[in-house]
Write a protein that holds these residues in place. Structure first.
Motif, mmCIF file in Angstrom:
data_model
loop_
_atom_site.group_PDB
_atom_site.id
_atom_site.type_symbol
_atom_site.label_atom_id
_atom_site.label_comp_id
_atom_site.label_asym_id
_atom_site.label_seq_id
_atom_site.Cartn_x
_atom_site.Cartn_y
_atom_site.Cartn_z
ATOM 1 N N GLU A 145 0.941 -1.217 0.192
ATOM 2 C CA GLU A 145 0.071 -0.186 0.106
ATOM 3 C C GLU A 145 0.894 1.183 0.027
ATOM 4 N N GLU A 146 2.080 1.274 0.739
ATOM 5 C CA GLU A 146 2.961 2.279 0.756
ATOM 6 C C GLU A 146 3.383 2.527 -0.758
ATOM 7 N N GLN A 147 3.593 1.617 -1.488
ATOM 8 C CA GLN A 147 4.282 1.719 -2.723
ATOM 9 C C GLN A 147 3.334 2.416 -3.697
ATOM 10 N N VAL A 148 2.034 1.864 -3.640
ATOM 11 C CA VAL A 148 0.963 2.381 -4.314
ATOM 12 C C VAL A 148 0.730 3.978 -3.890
ATOM 13 N N LEU A 149 0.702 4.408 -2.848
ATOM 14 C CA LEU A 149 0.324 5.574 -2.169
ATOM 15 C C LEU A 149 1.521 6.474 -2.866
ATOM 16 N N THR A 150 2.609 6.126 -2.767
ATOM 17 C CA THR A 150 3.679 6.870 -3.304
ATOM 18 C C THR A 150 3.452 7.090 -4.977
ATOM 19 N N LEU A 151 3.289 6.198 -5.657
ATOM 20 C CA LEU A 151 2.827 6.361 -6.995
ATOM 21 C C LEU A 151 1.448 7.183 -7.163
ATOM 22 N N VAL A 152 0.516 7.250 -6.267
ATOM 23 C CA VAL A 152 -0.489 7.990 -6.407
ATOM 24 C C VAL A 152 -0.472 9.383 -6.168
ATOM 25 N N ALA A 153 0.621 9.720 -5.262
ATOM 26 C CA ALA A 153 1.064 11.073 -5.014
ATOM 27 C C ALA A 153 1.791 11.485 -6.103
ATOM 28 N N LYS A 154 2.451 10.886 -7.006
ATOM 29 C CA LYS A 154 2.839 11.247 -8.416
ATOM 30 C C LYS A 154 2.033 11.685 -9.524
ATOM 31 N N GLY A 155 0.674 11.449 -9.284
ATOM 32 C CA GLY A 155 -0.263 11.714 -10.383
ATOM 33 C C GLY A 155 -0.474 10.368 -11.071
#
Length: 360
Positions: free
Chosen positions: A301-311
């Motif tokens: 989930e942390e990996q996904v969140l980081t990429l969500v934050a990049k748009g």
């Protein structure tokens, strides 16, 4: 993109210089974002709108969204003697008078011209400018031909005859100018909004004012970070008008959107492009130290969140992490639940606030 709804709103009124009462709504928390008034809105109906709801859900994720109804429209005063660009600008000044901190100003459609004029008049109040589907010059300001005058007069007269009536040819044509790729339900809602938001006389007088807007010289004088977005198939405001804005405003960033809709729908790819561009421009796409937060996230989930934050979109994240799009969609849903938010932008704001110890 997954969407669950928008926060509750507080409705209030401000008084314009000529005594008109302007209906405003505030929703969300965080840095202030003001949306300049445009067609067609009704602040008491927009939360349930199949056309506007996703806009409000995402914009409130970026901060506290303040929006309002045009004079003569929605919940604002209906019996209006003056409809002019200067009156609209004065109304925006009344709406923002009590806002102390610099804010982001969003101008959609005719709201773009209002936002340009306001930002130049109040450079200390506008931190950033976002212009979506906008224009600096109305039809009669950019084209003085007989054809343009005939087009303007025809549209205005059709408004006086067909505005707000059920199943008229005018209503169908007018709706298709805004959301040609919308569903039948969205088209029906848009046509019903005409009846609820303004009279035929107000609509026609408003259109006459729109045709004569000209802020091109003002746009060239702006000194504020500006993002311009425009759909390449926009039937209501030609793509060339958005390009003209971006070329005229110093150092403006221009993002073309692959869409036929003047008002983007959340089912089209261009919607995710718009959100990613907003995240970048508003500063919510920075790398997040997600491991420093206490939301009980898994490593995945942390990996996904980081990429969500990049748009990145769900499909882009899936490709990058070698997962199925369904898996990513489920993980994003889990992030929403654990962090206690409804939208991607809310998610980023909440995590950033947790890192700094601030309340969003």
């Amino acid at each position: 993109m997954m969407r669950r709804g928008v926060p509750k709103q507080d409705i209030f009124f401000v008084t314009a210089k000529d005594g008109a009462r302007i209906a405003c709504a505030s929703s969300g928390r965080g840095p202030t974002i003001v949306r300049a008034a445009h067609w067609l809105t009704h602040i008491s109906r927009d939360l349930d709108s199949p056309v506007w709801q996703h806009w409000l859900a995402e914009l409130t994720g970026f901060g506290r969204l303040v929006r309002y109804d045009l004079r003569g429209c929605g919940l604002s005063s209906r019996n209006i003697s003056e409809i002019s660009f200067e009156a609209w600008l004065s109304d925006l000044e009344a709406v923002t008078e009590a806002i102390d901190e610099p804010f982001t100003l969003i101008g959609m459609s005719q709201g773009a011209a209002l936002s340009i004029a306001y930002a130049l008049r109040h450079p200390d109040k506008v931190e950033r400018l976002v212009l979506i589907g906008g224009y600096a010059r109305g039809l009669l300001a950019r084209d003085t031909s007989d054809r343009a005058r005939l087009e303007a007069a025809t549209l205005t007269n059709l408004m006086r005859l067909g505005w707000g009536r059920d199943d008229t040819a005018f209503n169908q044509v007018f709706t298709h100018l805004f959301i040609p790729d919308g569903t039948l339900a969205q088209h029906k809602w848009w046509r019903s909004l005409e009846q609820d938001t303004a009279s035929a006389d107000i609509a026609a007088r408003t259109m006459e004012t729109l045709h004569r807007i000209d802020v091109l010289n003002l746009a060239a004088q702006l000194k504020v970070p500006t993002l311009v977005l425009h759909a390449n198939g926009d039937a209501r405001v030609p793509f060339a008008q958005g390009r003209e804005l971006a070329m005229t405003i110093p150092d403006a960033k221009f993002v073309p959107l692959d869409s036929n809709n003047h008002v983007l729908l959340d089912t089209e790819p261009a919607w995710n492009v718009l959100l990613s561009s907003l995240q970048d421009f508003l500063g919510t796409s920075a790398d997040l130290a997600v491991s420093d937060t206490d939301f009980g996230l898994t490593t995945a989930e942390e990996q996904v969140l980081t990429l969500v934050a990049k748009g990145l979109s769900n499909s882009e994240i899936a490709e990058l992490l070698d997962k199925s799009e369904k898996t990513v969609r489920n993980q994003v849903s889990s992030l929403f639940d654990k962090v206690g938010v409804h939208t991607r932008s809310e998610l980023i704001v909440r995590v950033l606030s947790a890192q700094t110890g601030q309340t969003p």
